[in-house]
Design a protein around this motif. Sequence first.
Motif, PDB file in Angstrom:
ATOM      1  N   PHE A   1      67.253  -6.767 -34.597  1.00  0.00           N
ATOM      2  CA  PHE A   1      67.037  -6.073 -35.859  1.00  0.00           C
ATOM      3  C   PHE A   1      66.206  -4.797 -35.712  1.00  0.00           C
ATOM      4  O   PHE A   1      66.005  -4.078 -36.682  1.00  0.00           O
ATOM      5  N   GLU A   2      65.722  -4.521 -34.527  1.00  0.00           N
ATOM      6  CA  GLU A   2      64.966  -3.303 -34.220  1.00  0.00           C
ATOM      7  C   GLU A   2      63.844  -3.062 -35.229  1.00  0.00           C
ATOM      8  O   GLU A   2      63.714  -1.985 -35.807  1.00  0.00           O
ATOM      9  N   LEU A   3      63.031  -4.071 -35.438  1.00  0.00           N
ATOM     10  CA  LEU A   3      61.920  -3.991 -36.379  1.00  0.00           C
ATOM     11  C   LEU A   3      60.780  -3.164 -35.797  1.00  0.00           C
ATOM     12  O   LEU A   3      60.492  -3.232 -34.611  1.00  0.00           O
ATOM     13  N   SER A   4      60.125  -2.396 -36.655  1.00  0.00           N
ATOM     14  CA  SER A   4      58.986  -1.583 -36.223  1.00  0.00           C
ATOM     15  C   SER A   4      57.747  -2.436 -36.023  1.00  0.00           C
ATOM     16  O   SER A   4      56.898  -2.135 -35.193  1.00  0.00           O
ATOM     17  N   HIS A   5      57.631  -3.513 -36.816  1.00  0.00           N
ATOM     18  CA  HIS A   5      56.450  -4.368 -36.747  1.00  0.00           C
ATOM     19  C   HIS A   5      56.823  -5.759 -37.219  1.00  0.00           C
ATOM     20  O   HIS A   5      57.550  -5.915 -38.200  1.00  0.00           O
ATOM     21  N   THR A   6      56.322  -6.773 -36.540  1.00  0.00           N
ATOM     22  CA  THR A   6      56.529  -8.156 -36.971  1.00  0.00           C
ATOM     23  C   THR A   6      55.197  -8.897 -36.947  1.00  0.00           C
ATOM     24  O   THR A   6      54.344  -8.632 -36.097  1.00  0.00           O
ATOM     25  N   THR A   7      55.057  -9.807 -37.879  1.00  0.00           N
ATOM     26  CA  THR A   7      53.920 -10.718 -37.887  1.00  0.00           C
ATOM     27  C   THR A   7      54.487 -12.124 -37.933  1.00  0.00           C
ATOM     28  O   THR A   7      55.233 -12.468 -38.854  1.00  0.00           O
ATOM     29  N   ILE A   8      54.155 -12.932 -36.933  1.00  0.00           N
ATOM     30  CA  ILE A   8      54.654 -14.294 -36.842  1.00  0.00           C
ATOM     31  C   ILE A   8      53.455 -15.219 -36.859  1.00  0.00           C
ATOM     32  O   ILE A   8      52.615 -15.178 -35.964  1.00  0.00           O
ATOM     33  N   GLU A   9      53.363 -16.028 -37.906  1.00  0.00           N
ATOM     34  CA  GLU A   9      52.282 -17.003 -37.998  1.00  0.00           C
ATOM     35  C   GLU A   9      52.841 -18.357 -37.588  1.00  0.00           C
ATOM     36  O   GLU A   9      53.851 -18.805 -38.140  1.00  0.00           O
ATOM     37  N   ILE A  10      52.203 -18.988 -36.628  1.00  0.00           N
ATOM     38  CA  ILE A  10      52.663 -20.290 -36.143  1.00  0.00           C
ATOM     39  C   ILE A  10      51.756 -21.368 -36.718  1.00  0.00           C
ATOM     40  O   ILE A  10      50.533 -21.299 -36.586  1.00  0.00           O
ATOM     41  N   GLU A  11      52.373 -22.354 -37.369  1.00  0.00           N
ATOM     42  CA  GLU A  11      51.656 -23.472 -37.975  1.00  0.00           C
ATOM     43  C   GLU A  11      52.085 -24.768 -37.284  1.00  0.00           C
ATOM     44  O   GLU A  11      53.253 -24.932 -36.944  1.00  0.00           O
ATOM     45  N   LEU A  12      51.153 -25.675 -37.103  1.00  0.00           N
ATOM     46  CA  LEU A  12      51.488 -26.994 -36.572  1.00  0.00           C
ATOM     47  C   LEU A  12      52.129 -27.829 -37.672  1.00  0.00           C
ATOM     48  O   LEU A  12      51.879 -27.608 -38.868  1.00  0.00           O
ATOM     49  N   THR A  13      52.952 -28.799 -37.289  1.00  0.00           N
ATOM     50  CA  THR A  13      53.625 -29.641 -38.276  1.00  0.00           C
ATOM     51  C   THR A  13      52.625 -30.409 -39.131  1.00  0.00           C
ATOM     52  O   THR A  13      52.900 -30.730 -40.282  1.00  0.00           O
TER      53      THR A  13
END
Length: 67
Positions: A47-59
């Motif tokens: 998707f050629e994104l300029s910026h991504t924020t990925i928040e990882i949560e535990l189950t």
Amino acid sequence: MSDLHHLHIWSLDGEHHVATVHVVSQFESKAEYLELKESVSNALQEFELSHTTIEIELTSEECRDAD
């Protein structure tokens, strides 16, 4: 990955696009954690994104942005 939510994709100016997402998973090791991060990154790459924020949560964790 067991779930994802809070996915938002928008454009800053019509040319530069941004994404945020919460990814829910459980890890047995640091290697599994890093593998998930790489997998998400690879999925978003097309998707050629300029910026991504990925928040990882535990189950076992409640989303801090839940209503």
